[in-house]
Design an enzyme around this catalytic site. Sequence first.
Site, PDB file in Angstrom:
ATOM      1  N   SER A   1       0.844  -1.197   0.000  1.00 47.40           N
ATOM      2  CA  SER A   1       0.000   0.000   0.000  1.00 47.40           C
ATOM      3  C   SER A   1       0.878   1.246   0.000  1.00 47.40           C
ATOM      4  O   SER A   1       2.042   1.184  -0.394  1.00 47.40           O
ATOM      5  CB  SER A   1      -0.940  -0.017   1.203  1.00 47.40           C
ATOM      6  OG  SER A   1      -1.928   0.975   1.055  1.00 47.40           O
ATOM      7  N   ASN A   2       0.330   2.383   0.402  1.00 45.63           N
ATOM      8  CA  ASN A   2       1.094   3.638   0.415  1.00 45.63           C
ATOM      9  C   ASN A   2       0.619   4.507   1.576  1.00 45.63           C
ATOM     10  O   ASN A   2      -0.283   4.115   2.320  1.00 45.63           O
ATOM     11  CB  ASN A   2       0.946   4.351  -0.932  1.00 45.63           C
ATOM     12  CG  ASN A   2      -0.502   4.629  -1.244  1.00 45.63           C
ATOM     13  OD1 ASN A   2      -1.162   5.405  -0.558  1.00 45.63           O
ATOM     14  ND2 ASN A   2      -1.030   3.965  -2.262  1.00 45.63           N
ATOM     15  N   ARG A   3       1.206   5.692   1.708  1.00 46.66           N
ATOM     16  CA  ARG A   3       0.973   6.520   2.906  1.00 46.66           C
ATOM     17  C   ARG A   3      -0.248   7.433   2.803  1.00 46.66           C
ATOM     18  O   ARG A   3      -0.408   8.334   3.617  1.00 46.66           O
ATOM     19  CB  ARG A   3       2.196   7.395   3.173  1.00 46.66           C
ATOM     20  CG  ARG A   3       3.424   6.609   3.575  1.00 46.66           C
ATOM     21  CD  ARG A   3       4.559   7.573   3.876  1.00 46.66           C
ATOM     22  NE  ARG A   3       5.809   6.873   4.074  1.00 46.66           N
ATOM     23  CZ  ARG A   3       6.175   6.317   5.220  1.00 46.66           C
ATOM     24  NH1 ARG A   3       5.388   6.382   6.270  1.00 46.66           N
ATOM     25  NH2 ARG A   3       7.334   5.700   5.310  1.00 46.66           N
ATOM     26  N   SER A   4      -1.078   7.263   1.797  1.00 45.23           N
ATOM     27  CA  SER A   4      -2.243   8.149   1.669  1.00 45.23           C
ATOM     28  C   SER A   4      -3.165   8.013   2.883  1.00 45.23           C
ATOM     29  O   SER A   4      -3.512   6.905   3.293  1.00 45.23           O
ATOM     30  CB  SER A   4      -3.029   7.772   0.410  1.00 45.23           C
ATOM     31  OG  SER A   4      -4.283   8.400   0.429  1.00 45.23           O
TER      32      SER A   4
ATOM     33  N   ALA B   1      -4.879   7.465  -3.960  1.00 47.74           N
ATOM     34  CA  ALA B   1      -3.508   7.052  -4.270  1.00 47.74           C
ATOM     35  C   ALA B   1      -3.573   5.562  -4.599  1.00 47.74           C
ATOM     36  O   ALA B   1      -3.490   4.707  -3.716  1.00 47.74           O
ATOM     37  CB  ALA B   1      -2.588   7.320  -3.093  1.00 47.74           C
TER      38      ALA B   1
END
Length: 222
Positions: free
Chosen positions: A23-26, A90
């Site tokens: 995943s990502n930091r959104s 994101a």
Amino acid sequence: MFSRILITSGPTIEPVDPVRFLSNRSSGRSGYHLAMEARTRDLGPVTFVTGPTVWIPEGVEVVRVETALEMRAAVNEHVRQADVIIMAAAVSDYRSVKYYPEKMKKSGERLTLELVKNPDILLEAGRSKRRGQLLVGFAAETEDIFANAQKKLQAKNLDLLVLNEISEANPAFGCAENQVFLVRPDGVQKLEKTSKALLAARIWDEIIALAGHFAPGNEKRP
Ligand code: CTP
């Protein structure tokens, strides 16, 4: 004012095995404030397609998804009815080729995970964009930011691109504040660093101005 507003928000998560994902930091804050601002101004019914996040707006239709493929399916279901589409999500650019149904055991010192590209939901929306539809994308860039932004604007057939310059001073992801540029085919406008709530209001000002420009009767209407 609008017949339907479609907003994507938050990260997507791409499972690898029953306990792990990519995943990502959104945080989902930007999408949340855009939805709340639309509601406060009574701009029209909102469909909010979101990856996993705590930032869920009230009083709008919420469609919860996890993966990019699920987000794309939800967007495909709602995109035709929308006259404003804002893609603030994101989306994970890649997912694991394989889902391991049993938890992966650690073994050697190194592990290679094979990834495959996810569909670009914004690009698809740009390709199927119909007359009168306004399409807004987000971009996170670290170098050649304006050249890359103009390329994205053209390639994805966007009316407006909200450009984040990612740096140590402006991490953008996961923060309450942000500094962005509003990029249109005819120019760039810098918005000073402020809360994501106030930025959402400025982005809506711009969308409403663009919608006026597109209004029936305006001979410049595309
Ligand atoms: N986006 C999307 N589907 C994807 C990837 C991105 O809809 N699979 C959308 C996001 O919602 C956002 C914009 O595209 O509106 C973000 O693009 P960005 O991540 O900045 O760049 P990319 O187009 O993914 O290209 P690159 O990573 O090469 O800069």
